[in-house]
Design a protein around this motif. Structure first.
Motif, PDB file in Angstrom:
ATOM      1  N   ASP A  18      30.272  50.926  15.867  1.00 38.88           N
ATOM      2  CA  ASP A  18      31.593  50.514  16.352  1.00 38.88           C
ATOM      3  C   ASP A  18      31.645  49.008  16.616  1.00 38.88           C
ATOM      4  OD1 ASP A  18      32.588  53.080  16.213  1.00 38.88           O
ATOM      5  OD2 ASP A  18      32.230  53.504  18.336  1.00 38.88           O
ATOM      6  N   TYR A  19      30.538  48.440  17.096  1.00 41.85           N
ATOM      7  CA  TYR A  19      30.478  47.006  17.364  1.00 41.85           C
ATOM      8  C   TYR A  19      30.592  46.223  16.058  1.00 41.85           C
ATOM      9  CZ  TYR A  19      28.733  42.543  19.190  1.00 41.85           C
ATOM     10  OH  TYR A  19      28.580  41.230  19.526  1.00 41.85           O
ATOM     11  N   ILE A  20      29.881  46.658  15.027  1.00 43.16           N
ATOM     12  CA  ILE A  20      29.964  46.006  13.711  1.00 43.16           C
ATOM     13  C   ILE A  20      31.391  46.097  13.189  1.00 43.16           C
ATOM     14  CG2 ILE A  20      29.165  46.080  11.308  1.00 43.16           C
ATOM     15  CD1 ILE A  20      27.056  45.079  13.327  1.00 43.16           C
ATOM     16  N   SER A  21      31.996  47.258  13.327  1.00 49.20           N
ATOM     17  CA  SER A  21      33.373  47.453  12.878  1.00 49.20           C
ATOM     18  C   SER A  21      34.323  46.488  13.591  1.00 49.20           C
ATOM     19  CB  SER A  21      33.812  48.899  13.139  1.00 49.20           C
ATOM     20  OG  SER A  21      35.175  49.073  12.834  1.00 49.20           O
ATOM     21  N   LYS A  22      34.166  46.347  14.893  1.00 51.55           N
ATOM     22  CA  LYS A  22      35.046  45.454  15.656  1.00 51.55           C
ATOM     23  C   LYS A  22      34.835  43.992  15.276  1.00 51.55           C
ATOM     24  CE  LYS A  22      35.778  48.558  19.502  1.00 51.55           C
ATOM     25  NZ  LYS A  22      35.496  48.907  20.877  1.00 51.55           N
ATOM     26  N   ILE A  23      33.595  43.606  15.022  1.00 51.76           N
ATOM     27  CA  ILE A  23      33.323  42.234  14.567  1.00 51.76           C
ATOM     28  C   ILE A  23      34.023  41.999  13.237  1.00 51.76           C
ATOM     29  CG2 ILE A  23      31.551  40.669  13.683  1.00 51.76           C
ATOM     30  CD1 ILE A  23      29.627  41.878  15.769  1.00 51.76           C
ATOM     31  N   GLU A  24      33.849  42.930  12.315  1.00 47.75           N
ATOM     32  CA  GLU A  24      34.421  42.769  10.977  1.00 47.75           C
ATOM     33  C   GLU A  24      35.946  42.766  10.981  1.00 47.75           C
ATOM     34  OE1 GLU A  24      32.602  45.563   8.302  1.00 47.75           O
ATOM     35  OE2 GLU A  24      30.681  44.519   8.358  1.00 47.75           O
ATOM     36  N   ARG A  25      36.549  43.402  11.950  1.00 54.42           N
ATOM     37  CA  ARG A  25      38.019  43.422  12.049  1.00 54.42           C
ATOM     38  C   ARG A  25      38.551  42.284  12.913  1.00 54.42           C
ATOM     39  NH1 ARG A  25      39.630  48.575  14.430  1.00 54.42           N
ATOM     40  NH2 ARG A  25      37.497  48.755  15.161  1.00 54.42           N
ATOM     41  N   GLY A  26      37.652  41.464  13.443  1.00 59.21           N
ATOM     42  CA  GLY A  26      38.071  40.332  14.265  1.00 59.21           C
ATOM     43  C   GLY A  26      38.455  40.705  15.680  1.00 59.21           C
ATOM     44  N   LEU A  27      38.072  41.897  16.109  1.00 57.42           N
ATOM     45  CA  LEU A  27      38.402  42.353  17.453  1.00 57.42           C
ATOM     46  C   LEU A  27      37.354  41.942  18.481  1.00 57.42           C
ATOM     47  CD1 LEU A  27      39.640  45.953  16.584  1.00 57.42           C
ATOM     48  CD2 LEU A  27      41.007  43.871  16.922  1.00 57.42           C
ATOM     49  N   ARG A  28      36.154  41.653  18.017  1.00 57.63           N
ATOM     50  CA  ARG A  28      35.063  41.185  18.874  1.00 57.63           C
ATOM     51  C   ARG A  28      34.454  39.947  18.244  1.00 57.63           C
ATOM     52  NH1 ARG A  28      32.242  44.606  22.484  1.00 57.63           N
ATOM     53  NH2 ARG A  28      31.325  42.613  23.041  1.00 57.63           N
ATOM     54  N   SER A  29      34.008  39.056  19.079  1.00 57.84           N
ATOM     55  CA  SER A  29      33.337  37.850  18.616  1.00 57.84           C
ATOM     56  C   SER A  29      31.851  38.001  18.940  1.00 57.84           C
ATOM     57  CB  SER A  29      33.917  36.632  19.334  1.00 57.84           C
ATOM     58  OG  SER A  29      33.312  35.460  18.874  1.00 57.84           O
ATOM     59  N   PRO A  30      30.983  37.960  17.929  1.00 57.27           N
ATOM     60  CA  PRO A  30      29.558  38.129  18.213  1.00 57.27           C
ATOM     61  C   PRO A  30      29.002  36.909  18.928  1.00 57.27           C
ATOM     62  CG  PRO A  30      29.852  37.528  15.923  1.00 57.27           C
ATOM     63  CD  PRO A  30      31.234  37.734  16.512  1.00 57.27           C
ATOM     64  N   SER A  31      27.993  37.128  19.742  1.00 53.34           N
ATOM     65  CA  SER A  31      27.297  35.992  20.353  1.00 53.34           C
ATOM     66  C   SER A  31      26.608  35.210  19.243  1.00 53.34           C
ATOM     67  CB  SER A  31      26.257  36.492  21.359  1.00 53.34           C
ATOM     68  OG  SER A  31      25.204  37.160  20.678  1.00 53.34           O
ATOM     69  N   VAL A  32      26.203  34.002  19.540  1.00 52.60           N
ATOM     70  CA  VAL A  32      25.480  33.194  18.555  1.00 52.60           C
ATOM     71  C   VAL A  32      24.208  33.919  18.138  1.00 52.60           C
ATOM     72  CG1 VAL A  32      24.236  31.025  18.191  1.00 52.60           C
ATOM     73  CG2 VAL A  32      26.434  31.022  19.381  1.00 52.60           C
ATOM     74  N   LYS A  33      23.514  34.497  19.100  1.00 50.98           N
ATOM     75  CA  LYS A  33      22.273  35.234  18.815  1.00 50.98           C
ATOM     76  C   LYS A  33      22.538  36.387  17.846  1.00 50.98           C
ATOM     77  CE  LYS A  33      18.588  37.782  21.128  1.00 50.98           C
ATOM     78  NZ  LYS A  33      18.073  38.266  22.418  1.00 50.98           N
ATOM     79  N   THR A  34      23.586  37.151  18.088  1.00 50.16           N
ATOM     80  CA  THR A  34      23.920  38.279  17.218  1.00 50.16           C
ATOM     81  C   THR A  34      24.357  37.797  15.844  1.00 50.16           C
ATOM     82  OG1 THR A  34      24.524  39.665  19.103  1.00 50.16           O
ATOM     83  CG2 THR A  34      25.397  40.312  16.957  1.00 50.16           C
ATOM     84  N   LEU A  35      25.158  36.743  15.799  1.00 47.36           N
ATOM     85  CA  LEU A  35      25.604  36.211  14.510  1.00 47.36           C
ATOM     86  C   LEU A  35      24.409  35.730  13.689  1.00 47.36           C
ATOM     87  CD1 LEU A  35      27.836  35.528  12.554  1.00 47.36           C
ATOM     88  CD2 LEU A  35      28.144  33.359  13.766  1.00 47.36           C
ATOM     89  N   LEU A  36      23.469  35.049  14.323  1.00 48.63           N
ATOM     90  CA  LEU A  36      22.278  34.586  13.605  1.00 48.63           C
ATOM     91  C   LEU A  36      21.437  35.765  13.111  1.00 48.63           C
ATOM     92  CD1 LEU A  36      21.230  31.495  15.748  1.00 48.63           C
ATOM     93  CD2 LEU A  36      22.373  31.514  13.520  1.00 48.63           C
ATOM     94  N   LEU A  37      21.344  36.829  13.893  1.00 47.09           N
ATOM     95  CA  LEU A  37      20.632  38.035  13.473  1.00 47.09           C
ATOM     96  C   LEU A  37      21.311  38.655  12.253  1.00 47.09           C
ATOM     97  CD1 LEU A  37      18.529  40.328  13.943  1.00 47.09           C
ATOM     98  CD2 LEU A  37      20.221  41.379  15.458  1.00 47.09           C
ATOM     99  N   ILE A  38      22.626  38.761  12.300  1.00 47.82           N
ATOM    100  CA  ILE A  38      23.388  39.326  11.180  1.00 47.82           C
ATOM    101  C   ILE A  38      23.168  38.496   9.918  1.00 47.82           C
ATOM    102  CG2 ILE A  38      25.724  39.686  10.284  1.00 47.82           C
ATOM    103  CD1 ILE A  38      26.535  40.461  13.190  1.00 47.82           C
TER     104      ILE A  38
END
Length: 72
Positions: A34-54
């Motif tokens: 669900d978190y990945i889905s929300k990031i991809e839909r622009g509903l959540r902004s990942p932290s820098v740490k999470t974005l770098l992991l992705i």
């Protein structure tokens, strides 16, 4: 267009180009689907740490990722 939406759309495109479903990719990242889905839909902004992991798991350098975004 909102920056979160642009980032999410780009991440979704990259994930799909690697052949991962959201469920598979979430498992690889040890994150909830669900978190990945929300990031991809622009509903959540990942932290820098999470974005770098992705980006690491997608084998994309962060400099190329941000250079490819049309932020204007």
């Amino acid at each position: 267009m909102d920056i979160d939406i642009k980032i999410g759309e780009k991440l979704a495109h990259l994930r799909k180009s690697k052949g991962f479903t959201q469920e598979q990719f979430a498992s690889i990242l040890d994150l909830h689907e669900d978190y990945i889905s929300k990031i991809e839909r622009g509903l959540r902004s990942p932290s820098v740490k999470t974005l770098l992991l992705i980006l690491d798991k997608l084998e994309v350098k962060y400099s190329k990722f941000f250079a490819s975004l049309d932020i204007s």
